[in-house]
Design a protein around this motif. Sequence first.
Motif, PDB file in Angstrom:
ATOM      1  N   ASP A  70      -6.998  27.373  -1.591  1.00  0.00           N
ATOM      2  CA  ASP A  70      -6.941  26.062  -2.225  1.00  0.00           C
ATOM      3  C   ASP A  70      -5.655  25.366  -1.787  1.00  0.00           C
ATOM      4  O   ASP A  70      -4.725  26.000  -1.276  1.00  0.00           O
ATOM      5  N   PHE A  71      -5.634  24.063  -1.990  1.00  0.00           N
ATOM      6  CA  PHE A  71      -4.478  23.283  -1.556  1.00  0.00           C
ATOM      7  C   PHE A  71      -4.307  22.081  -2.479  1.00  0.00           C
ATOM      8  O   PHE A  71      -5.256  21.347  -2.751  1.00  0.00           O
ATOM      9  N   THR A  72      -3.094  21.900  -2.999  1.00  0.00           N
ATOM     10  CA  THR A  72      -2.743  20.728  -3.799  1.00  0.00           C
ATOM     11  C   THR A  72      -1.760  19.905  -2.998  1.00  0.00           C
ATOM     12  O   THR A  72      -0.670  20.377  -2.677  1.00  0.00           O
ATOM     13  N   PRO A  73      -2.128  18.695  -2.646  1.00  0.00           N
ATOM     14  CA  PRO A  73      -1.238  17.900  -1.796  1.00  0.00           C
ATOM     15  C   PRO A  73       0.019  17.477  -2.535  1.00  0.00           C
ATOM     16  O   PRO A  73       0.073  17.456  -3.762  1.00  0.00           O
ATOM     17  N   SER A  74       1.040  17.153  -1.777  1.00  0.00           N
ATOM     18  CA  SER A  74       2.237  16.542  -2.344  1.00  0.00           C
ATOM     19  C   SER A  74       1.848  15.272  -3.086  1.00  0.00           C
ATOM     20  O   SER A  74       0.900  14.581  -2.715  1.00  0.00           O
ATOM     21  N   ASN A  75       2.586  14.964  -4.147  1.00  0.00           N
ATOM     22  CA  ASN A  75       2.248  13.767  -4.915  1.00  0.00           C
ATOM     23  C   ASN A  75       3.005  12.535  -4.433  1.00  0.00           C
ATOM     24  O   ASN A  75       3.188  11.568  -5.166  1.00  0.00           O
ATOM     25  N   PHE A  76       3.415  12.574  -3.185  1.00  0.00           N
ATOM     26  CA  PHE A  76       4.081  11.424  -2.581  1.00  0.00           C
ATOM     27  C   PHE A  76       3.493  11.208  -1.199  1.00  0.00           C
ATOM     28  O   PHE A  76       3.540  12.086  -0.346  1.00  0.00           O
ATOM     29  N   LEU A  77       2.886  10.046  -0.985  1.00  0.00           N
ATOM     30  CA  LEU A  77       2.292   9.709   0.301  1.00  0.00           C
ATOM     31  C   LEU A  77       3.185   8.724   1.032  1.00  0.00           C
ATOM     32  O   LEU A  77       3.738   7.799   0.417  1.00  0.00           O
ATOM     33  N   THR A  78       3.316   8.904   2.320  1.00  0.00           N
ATOM     34  CA  THR A  78       4.064   7.955   3.116  1.00  0.00           C
ATOM     35  C   THR A  78       3.419   7.813   4.481  1.00  0.00           C
ATOM     36  O   THR A  78       2.636   8.671   4.903  1.00  0.00           O
ATOM     37  N   GLY A  79       3.737   6.730   5.142  1.00  0.00           N
ATOM     38  CA  GLY A  79       3.181   6.483   6.463  1.00  0.00           C
ATOM     39  C   GLY A  79       3.352   5.031   6.851  1.00  0.00           C
ATOM     40  O   GLY A  79       4.037   4.253   6.170  1.00  0.00           O
ATOM     41  N   ARG A  80       2.737   4.681   7.944  1.00  0.00           N
ATOM     42  CA  ARG A  80       2.813   3.312   8.449  1.00  0.00           C
ATOM     43  C   ARG A  80       1.452   2.639   8.325  1.00  0.00           C
ATOM     44  O   ARG A  80       0.414   3.300   8.394  1.00  0.00           O
ATOM     45  N   ALA A  81       1.473   1.328   8.157  1.00  0.00           N
ATOM     46  CA  ALA A  81       0.241   0.551   8.055  1.00  0.00           C
ATOM     47  C   ALA A  81       0.536  -0.865   8.505  1.00  0.00           C
ATOM     48  O   ALA A  81       1.647  -1.164   8.968  1.00  0.00           O
ATOM     49  N   ARG A  82      -0.462  -1.722   8.359  1.00  0.00           N
ATOM     50  CA  ARG A  82      -0.275  -3.133   8.685  1.00  0.00           C
ATOM     51  C   ARG A  82      -0.714  -3.990   7.507  1.00  0.00           C
ATOM     52  O   ARG A  82      -1.709  -3.688   6.857  1.00  0.00           O
ATOM     53  N   ILE A  83       0.068  -5.019   7.253  1.00  0.00           N
ATOM     54  CA  ILE A  83      -0.258  -6.024   6.255  1.00  0.00           C
ATOM     55  C   ILE A  83      -0.263  -7.370   6.969  1.00  0.00           C
ATOM     56  O   ILE A  83       0.761  -7.787   7.526  1.00  0.00           O
ATOM     57  N   ASP A  84      -1.421  -8.007   6.981  1.00  0.00           N
ATOM     58  CA  ASP A  84      -1.583  -9.261   7.735  1.00  0.00           C
ATOM     59  C   ASP A  84      -1.158  -9.073   9.185  1.00  0.00           C
ATOM     60  O   ASP A  84      -0.463  -9.928   9.763  1.00  0.00           O
ATOM     61  N   ALA A  85      -1.572  -7.929   9.746  1.00  0.00           N
ATOM     62  CA  ALA A  85      -1.354  -7.586  11.157  1.00  0.00           C
ATOM     63  C   ALA A  85       0.104  -7.268  11.495  1.00  0.00           C
ATOM     64  O   ALA A  85       0.424  -7.039  12.658  1.00  0.00           O
ATOM     65  N   ARG A  86       0.980  -7.203  10.483  1.00  0.00           N
ATOM     66  CA  ARG A  86       2.387  -6.873  10.728  1.00  0.00           C
ATOM     67  C   ARG A  86       2.672  -5.471  10.209  1.00  0.00           C
ATOM     68  O   ARG A  86       2.230  -5.099   9.119  1.00  0.00           O
ATOM     69  N   PRO A  87       3.425  -4.648  10.969  1.00  0.00           N
ATOM     70  CA  PRO A  87       3.652  -3.258  10.565  1.00  0.00           C
ATOM     71  C   PRO A  87       4.584  -3.137   9.368  1.00  0.00           C
ATOM     72  O   PRO A  87       5.542  -3.901   9.222  1.00  0.00           O
ATOM     73  N   VAL A  88       4.285  -2.156   8.499  1.00  0.00           N
ATOM     74  CA  VAL A  88       5.119  -1.840   7.341  1.00  0.00           C
ATOM     75  C   VAL A  88       5.146  -0.328   7.166  1.00  0.00           C
ATOM     76  O   VAL A  88       4.323   0.392   7.731  1.00  0.00           O
ATOM     77  N   VAL A  89       6.089   0.144   6.355  1.00  0.00           N
ATOM     78  CA  VAL A  89       6.130   1.531   5.906  1.00  0.00           C
ATOM     79  C   VAL A  89       5.717   1.569   4.443  1.00  0.00           C
ATOM     80  O   VAL A  89       6.168   0.735   3.641  1.00  0.00           O
ATOM     81  N   LEU A  90       4.848   2.522   4.089  1.00  0.00           N
ATOM     82  CA  LEU A  90       4.400   2.691   2.707  1.00  0.00           C
ATOM     83  C   LEU A  90       5.022   3.941   2.105  1.00  0.00           C
ATOM     84  O   LEU A  90       5.179   4.965   2.789  1.00  0.00           O
ATOM     85  N   ALA A  91       5.342   3.861   0.825  1.00  0.00           N
ATOM     86  CA  ALA A  91       5.828   5.004   0.063  1.00  0.00           C
ATOM     87  C   ALA A  91       5.118   4.959  -1.282  1.00  0.00           C
ATOM     88  O   ALA A  91       5.369   4.057  -2.086  1.00  0.00           O
ATOM     89  N   ALA A  92       4.207   5.912  -1.532  1.00  0.00           N
ATOM     90  CA  ALA A  92       3.305   5.798  -2.678  1.00  0.00           C
ATOM     91  C   ALA A  92       3.251   7.093  -3.485  1.00  0.00           C
ATOM     92  O   ALA A  92       3.047   8.169  -2.929  1.00  0.00           O
ATOM     93  N   ASP A  93       3.418   6.969  -4.799  1.00  0.00           N
ATOM     94  CA  ASP A  93       3.318   8.116  -5.699  1.00  0.00           C
ATOM     95  C   ASP A  93       1.858   8.384  -6.068  1.00  0.00           C
ATOM     96  O   ASP A  93       1.076   7.448  -6.238  1.00  0.00           O
ATOM     97  N   ASP A  94       1.524   9.655  -6.220  1.00  0.00           N
ATOM     98  CA  ASP A  94       0.197  10.057  -6.703  1.00  0.00           C
ATOM     99  C   ASP A  94       0.352  10.648  -8.098  1.00  0.00           C
ATOM    100  O   ASP A  94       0.753  11.813  -8.259  1.00  0.00           O
ATOM    101  N   PHE A  95       0.029   9.852  -9.111  1.00  0.00           N
ATOM    102  CA  PHE A  95       0.205  10.296 -10.493  1.00  0.00           C
ATOM    103  C   PHE A  95      -0.749  11.435 -10.853  1.00  0.00           C
ATOM    104  O   PHE A  95      -0.485  12.191 -11.789  1.00  0.00           O
TER     105      PHE A  95
END
Length: 515
Positions: A70-95
């Motif tokens: 079994d595997f429980t993922p970290s409760n913090f997600l991060t990565g890169r994405a685009r918002i309106d075609a412009r790159p950003v970094v995301l930092a997201a908590d998983d409650f």
Amino acid sequence: MSWSKELEELALRRDLAQRMGGEEKVARHRSKGRLPVRERIEKLVDPGSFHEIGDLAGSAQYDANGRLVDFTPSNFLTGRARIDARPVVLAADDFTVRGGANDGAVGDKLLASEIMARDLQLPLVRLVDGTGGGGSVKNIELKGHTLLPKLRMWPAMTQNLATVPVVSMALGSVAGLGAARVTTSHYSVMINDTSQMFIAGPPVVARIGQNLEKNELGGSAIHTRNGVCDDEVATEEEAFLRVRRFLSYLPRSVHELPPRTEPRAPATNDFSWLRDVVPKDNRSVYKMRPVVNAVVDADSFMEIGARWGRALITGLARIQGHPVVLVASDPYYYGGAWDKQAAEKFVRMLDLAEIFHLPVVNFVDVPGFQIGLAAEKEGAMRYGVRALTAVAQSTVPWCSFIVRKAFGVAAGGHQSDGRYNFRYAWPSAQWGSLPVEGGLEVAYKSEIESAEDRDAKLAEIEQRVRSLTSPYRSAEAFVIENVIDPAHTRALLEEFISISAPLLKPGPRAFGYRP
């Protein structure tokens, strides 16, 4: 030799990570009106653009033969994405995994997200839903010792404020470091009734005898009115729209200039009504927001911090497609006089303008700093001096319109005298060290007291002095450079932006942003 077995395990691990905290916890999360973290990301960013970093981090269980069970993922997600075609970094908590508290690789991933944004010079968007700090008290028993608080991520967070746009959303009950991360932003937003922010939550506060519900202690009705958080909205989807809009005004980092959009005409070409906005009776109030919305590009004004520091209206707007920081007095609150909150709000907007190379447009109706015992007790002068210092430190172009009052030290902050500024007065403008009605009895004390009819003498002196307060008298002495027809305000803003925009230069500033 084939690597199919390893690739199958990789696919399995990624499938398990997609479960987040499991069906039951995800369902419980939804039942409280909150979206799971991966759905939040899907709704926020451009479709299919999220590239996750560290999706295999978490806690795994193995059988006696070392095979993954079994595997429980970290409760913090991060990565890169685009918002309106412009790159950003995301930092997201998983409650749904341990309530967003510190778990597994979360500490390293949080730091990694900050460093990623800083070093790649990309905007950082935080979706905060948990503590994100040292985790549960259970960790003491699990580790066998206590941890000394060390904010390893704080240097990078501070550097980011001076380098890239940082936006944070409080999407649940956010405490400790989580609340601090929301506040350490250029723009922050809470969800009404759903999100709260605490230094410490209700169970801890109850130990000091204060039994409060979550919203009583730290709801958006509190923190959007004290300046801890900029805005509140009704839904998460609305928060995502606000974030996308805020980022649209800003460059990806200080090393670029703000993006210009397709110019849009104002909502109307008839500005004649501006001539009658300000009442003849200077004790009467008027609405400043219609003025602001009329003279900028149609639908381009995004107000920020509407519920705190209410003597000032602040936000972002566009003039012929160019982003600007816009500041305007609101005479409905203390007549536009600056209190502690208004001064703090002014500093934050000037810092935003300075860091990200945004010209400043200022509509002035300031009778001075607030006076009285309450103002003295809250240290209004200290915060006012900070605001005036921020004005003096500003290097971006300014355009100021003195709409009505400009009195005292506070009004001196309508622009910096150390360099050239565009400055105009409406015919309704009036200025001085003190408002006439407030200073006569001090300046003419002996003349008034020796008169047979005190009230008549006061009225006589007031009429005599007021005859000299016309802005045209000041224009004769070049105290004010131009007195204008209010209907020409938009045209002058267009000239301001056409001259000043080419002067903007990218690059870091000598000082950072003050959250």
